[in-house]
Design an enzyme around this catalytic site. Structure first.
Site, PDB file in Angstrom:
ATOM      1  N   ASN A 297       4.032   3.342   0.142  1.00 56.31           N
ATOM      2  CA  ASN A 297       3.142   4.255   1.233  1.00 56.31           C
ATOM      3  C   ASN A 297       4.270   4.151   2.562  1.00 56.31           C
ATOM      4  OD1 ASN A 297       1.077   5.363  -0.207  1.00 56.31           O
ATOM      5  ND2 ASN A 297       0.124   3.313   0.289  1.00 56.31           N
TER       6      ASN A 297
ATOM      7  N   HIS B  82       4.736  -7.974   1.285  1.00 62.68           N
ATOM      8  CA  HIS B  82       4.929  -6.869   2.009  1.00 62.68           C
ATOM      9  C   HIS B  82       5.710  -6.769   3.096  1.00 62.68           C
ATOM     10  CE1 HIS B  82       3.400  -2.745   1.317  1.00 62.68           C
ATOM     11  NE2 HIS B  82       2.388  -2.819   2.073  1.00 62.68           N
TER      12      HIS B  82
ATOM     13  N   ASP C  35       9.891  -3.829   0.271  1.00 60.18           N
ATOM     14  CA  ASP C  35       9.288  -4.677  -0.972  1.00 60.18           C
ATOM     15  C   ASP C  35       9.168  -3.649  -1.956  1.00 60.18           C
ATOM     16  OD1 ASP C  35       7.174  -3.634   0.728  1.00 60.18           O
ATOM     17  OD2 ASP C  35       5.873  -4.300  -0.943  1.00 60.18           O
TER      18      ASP C  35
ATOM     19  N   ASN D 237       1.973   1.562   6.644  1.00 62.22           N
ATOM     20  CA  ASN D 237       1.749   3.158   6.309  1.00 62.22           C
ATOM     21  C   ASN D 237       1.935   4.017   7.493  1.00 62.22           C
ATOM     22  OD1 ASN D 237       0.865   2.085   3.638  1.00 62.22           O
ATOM     23  ND2 ASN D 237      -1.226   2.637   3.982  1.00 62.22           N
TER      24      ASN D 237
END
Length: 193
Positions: A117, A22, A96, A71
């Site tokens: 997100n 991530h 990513d 997020n």
């Protein structure tokens, strides 16, 4: 007037996330900063930033890592655009991407969030999806592993061998987008598959 680009590496804060899939966007920013020995500093927009030229005589960059979880990335990105008086078209987001195999890059301008997100929040807070994305393939999880678990784990041993090349290619793509445009970068970095 001199060209300025805001380049945002999406990821999660803290050392526990630093080497996860991530956070590959932030790994790319580290690579870009290292090329001209730029240092990240805390910025009032809830991000750490490094400013300068990666290539002598090239475009100016603001490299930014939001200090929020993935997020919640949109708030700092929106604030940075306002702070530097930039339109979303001067924004490059490095992210990513599950739907792209590991070791593959895809570059695009505009569009939706594709289920990501962090990108969803950037679009919501900026009020537009009209920015460039450098999508770094991390691949789908094996078997029945949840996607969220996959992106929050570190790279496999085999992936770690190729990760420096992938990160360097993504950094090169950012430079080429800024210097020569998206089409030139796509022609160079899109691979078959």
């Amino acid at each position: 007037m001199e060209t300025l680009w805001l380049v945002v590496g999406l990821g999660n804060p803290g050392p526990g996330y630093a080497a996860t899939r991530h956070n590959v966007g932030q790994l790319v920013l580290d690579e870009l900063a290292s090329r001209d020995r730029l240092s990240f500093k805390t910025h009032k927009t809830n991000a750490t930033v490094a400013e300068g030229r990666i290539v002598p005589g090239g475009p100016r960059f603001v490299l930014a890592k939001p200090n929020t979880y993935m997020n919640g990335s949109g708030g700092p990105v929106s604030q940075l655009l306002r702070f530097y008086s930039l339109e979303p078209s001067r924004l490059i987001v490095v992210q990513d991407e599950l739907d792209i195999p590991f070791d593959t890059l895809r570059l695009k301008f505009g569009g939706g969030h594709g289920g990501h997100n962090g990108v969803r929040d950037v679009i919501a807070e900026v009020g537009s999806g009209d920015f460039t994305r450098v999508r770094v393939g991390v691949g789908r999880p094996p078997g029945v592993q949840a996607a969220a678990d996959h992106v929050l784990k570190g790279f496999s041993a085999a992936e770690r061998k190729n990760l420096p090349i992938l990160v360097a290619d993504a950094a090169d793509a950012v430079e080429r987008i800024a210097a020569e445009g998206l089409t030139a970068a796509q022609n160079r970095f899109h691979t078959a598959g």
